[in-house]
Motif scaffolding. Structure first.
Motif, PDB file in Angstrom:
ATOM      1  N   UNK A  86       0.786  -1.383   0.092  1.00  0.00           N
ATOM      2  CA  UNK A  86      -0.071  -0.065   0.060  1.00  0.00           C
ATOM      3  C   UNK A  86       0.914   1.236  -0.006  1.00  0.00           C
ATOM      4  N   UNK A 121       2.246   1.963  -3.687  1.00  0.00           N
ATOM      5  CA  UNK A 121       1.332   2.090  -4.744  1.00  0.00           C
ATOM      6  C   UNK A 121       1.138   3.804  -4.311  1.00  0.00           C
ATOM      7  N   UNK A 122       0.976   4.079  -3.037  1.00  0.00           N
ATOM      8  CA  UNK A 122       0.622   5.350  -2.527  1.00  0.00           C
ATOM      9  C   UNK A 122       1.668   6.344  -2.572  1.00  0.00           C
ATOM     10  N   UNK A 123       2.932   5.943  -3.258  1.00  0.00           N
ATOM     11  CA  UNK A 123       4.017   6.889  -3.322  1.00  0.00           C
ATOM     12  C   UNK A 123       5.260   6.537  -2.735  1.00  0.00           C
ATOM     13  N   UNK A 153      -4.068  -4.346  -6.513  1.00  0.00           N
ATOM     14  CA  UNK A 153      -4.398  -2.765  -6.246  1.00  0.00           C
ATOM     15  C   UNK A 153      -4.457  -2.242  -7.673  1.00  0.00           C
ATOM     16  N   UNK A 177      -6.186  -3.409 -10.137  1.00  0.00           N
ATOM     17  CA  UNK A 177      -7.670  -3.751 -10.330  1.00  0.00           C
ATOM     18  C   UNK A 177      -8.442  -2.685  -9.512  1.00  0.00           C
ATOM     19  N   UNK A 178      -7.841  -1.961  -8.338  1.00  0.00           N
ATOM     20  CA  UNK A 178      -8.785  -1.111  -7.664  1.00  0.00           C
ATOM     21  C   UNK A 178      -8.473   0.211  -7.837  1.00  0.00           C
ATOM     22  N   UNK A 179      -7.286   0.437  -8.373  1.00  0.00           N
ATOM     23  CA  UNK A 179      -7.006   1.755  -8.506  1.00  0.00           C
ATOM     24  C   UNK A 179      -6.969   2.455 -10.134  1.00  0.00           C
ATOM     25  N   UNK A 180      -7.168   3.718 -10.071  1.00  0.00           N
ATOM     26  CA  UNK A 180      -6.860   4.606 -11.146  1.00  0.00           C
ATOM     27  C   UNK A 180      -5.936   5.466 -10.791  1.00  0.00           C
ATOM     28  N   UNK A 226      -2.107   7.433 -10.695  1.00  0.00           N
ATOM     29  CA  UNK A 226      -0.873   7.489 -10.521  1.00  0.00           C
ATOM     30  C   UNK A 226      -0.378   6.002  -9.778  1.00  0.00           C
TER      31      UNK A 226
END
Lengths: 132, 335
Positions: free
Chosen positions: B48, B51-53, B77, B79-82, B84
């Motif tokens: 997490x 993917x969050x930076x 993730x 599949x869940x994210x758009x 960045x």
């Protein structure tokens, strides 16, 4: 207490409810990093109970949850005096207009479609809390 | 020792060996599942944060099951994210060789390996895979074709729209699978779908129109109104259905004219669409169709009328020439 019923807090408190551990983790991480305290619920019943007990400043609710779906949690929160004005954002994979309309009819303030952008989530939470 | 005794001993020994093997295998599988679950819980916070930076260097060089679990977490993730987060995931798999490895597996002689690779490439978010996944739509193994279609949708590969539609129309893939892939591509698919609605192949025109109706917006309607006069009835019906879904009021006159089409299925589609468009002009045109057309268009027209003006349906049903469909619609309205 703040003017609209939620207790005064150092950091705003947000309730995040989703039965998908990964989504819950992503939502909580982004909100915590953006300066919010986050309560986590994994089904609709738990979300409702936490919301009534803790009176968070805002709730981010998944629509498709076990026990109570997000629409029903929203309706029940609107019917409770303590949570009737709590801002609610629905997080939904059901992107049909009818579902969005159903969310607004139930009393939601906004909705975000899955797959979602954490930046968009943060911006919407900030926008709603900033208006209060 | 007789022959029967020997057979008995052999069978007993074989059974014992089977039991030992099964127990060992079960124990191994159970411990692997437990280890995988533990690793998933352990690695989730790092995934997490990444993917969050988080920095790429903060992610250790994993091997074996750890690498597998971390890749699965990132794939989930994806599949869940758009935005960045997806770009970070793509960069991670490109830099660490994950994309190249799956592209090599896509060439494997074993179908299950090709299918797994085609599936995983969709979750790696790397557009580099698109060029290899498009030929996989024609793979000899159906699971590979299905995984490739799903991944092309996940990668929002606009260049794959035509091959996806052709795969569905030709029967190489179920229409639902190609439809889901095109939904994943989303509104970005509409311009190409509009182009394909003028394809030389009627089945492709019809499918493209159907998808415009599902993915497009009301402003796209004016570009498909002309298809109501297409030489192929399936295309005319698909155009009418799409116009109905788009809720295009400006297409109302063209849809009213389509109520005179020689093919009942087209008249029925036009009636359904007019029910969505609404308005007095639509109601006036639908009433005679609901009274006297053949079964399918008459029923669609009566349902559409009930949607536009329930009181009109009830009044019309009381007249002697109402016909069964208007009466049925009036009964439903009265419920």
């Amino acid at each position: 207490m703040t003017g609209d019923g939620a207790p005064a807090r150092e950091r705003p408190l947000v309730l995040a409810a989703d039965d998908d551990e990964d989504i819950l983790g992503l939502v909580a991480f982004r909100l915590e990093r953006s300066g919010y305290d986050v309560l986590q619920a994994r089904d609709g019943e738990e979300a409702f109970e936490l919301a009534v007990r803790e009176q968070p400043d805002l709730a981010v609710l998944d629509v498709m949850m076990p026990k109570l779906d997000g629409f029903e949690v929203t309706r029940r929160l609107r019917a409770e005096a303590a949570t009737s004005r709590m801002p609610i954002i629905l997080l939904t994979a059901r992107a049909q207009d009818a579902d969005v309309q159903q969310g607004f009819d139930a009393g939601a303030d906004d909705y975000i479609r899955k797959p979602f952008s954490p930046n968009e989530l943060r911006a919407r939470v900030q926008a709603i809390l900033g208006r209060r | 020792m007789g022959v029967l005794e020997v057979i008995g001993v052999v069978l007993l020994a074989t059974s014992l060996v089977f039991i030992v093997v099964l127990t060992a295998r079960r124990s191994y599988t159970g411990s692997r599942i437990r280890r995988r679950d533990r690793l998933t819980t352990e690695l989730r916070p790092l995934a997490i944060a990444f993917v969050e930076g988080g920095a790429d260097e903060a992610v250790p060089e994993y091997h074996g099951l750890e690498a597998e679990v971390f890749a699965e977490l990132l794939g989930g993730y994806a599949r869940l994210l758009r935005g960045e987060g997806r770009e970070r995931i793509a960069a991670y798999f490109e830099r660490r060789g994950g994309v190249d490895e799956q592209l090599r597996r896509l060439e494997s002689r074993r179908a299950w390996k090709r299918a797994t690779a085609a599936f995983m490439l969709g979750d790696m978010c790397s557009h580099r895979a698109v060029g290899e996944l498009m030929p996989a739509l024609g793979d000899r193994a159906r699971p590979v074709r299905m995984a490739a279609a799903r991944s092309l949708g996940r990668l929002e590969a606009v260049e794959s729209i035509e091959p996806l539609i052709e795969s569905g129309v030709s029967g190489r893939l179920p229409e639902d699978v190609t439809g889901l892939a095109l939904f994943d591509i989303g509104p970005a698919a509409v311009p190409r779908l509009l182009e394909l609605s003028a394809s030389d192949e009627p089945a492709i025109r019809a499918r493209a129109l159907e998808l415009v109706g599902l993915i497009g917006e009301a402003r796209d309607a004016k570009q498909i109104v002309d298809r109501l006069s297409d030489p192929a009835a399936a295309v005319r019906a698909a155009a009418a259905d799409a116009l109905g879904r788009l809720g295009a009021g400006e297409a109302r006159d063209a849809l009213v004219r389509a109520l005179d089409d020689r093919v009942p299925a087209v008249r029925a589609a036009a009636a359904r669409a007019l029910g969505q468009a609404g308005g007095r002009r639509a109601a006036e045109a639908l009433l005679p169709v609901a009274r006297g057309d053949s079964f399918e268009p008459a029923r669609a027209a009566a349902d559409a009328l009930a949607r536009i003006d329930p009181a009109l349906v009830v009044a019309a049903a009381a007249e002697p020439d109402a016909g069964p469909h208007l009466r049925e619609a009036a009964d439903v309205v009265s419920l």
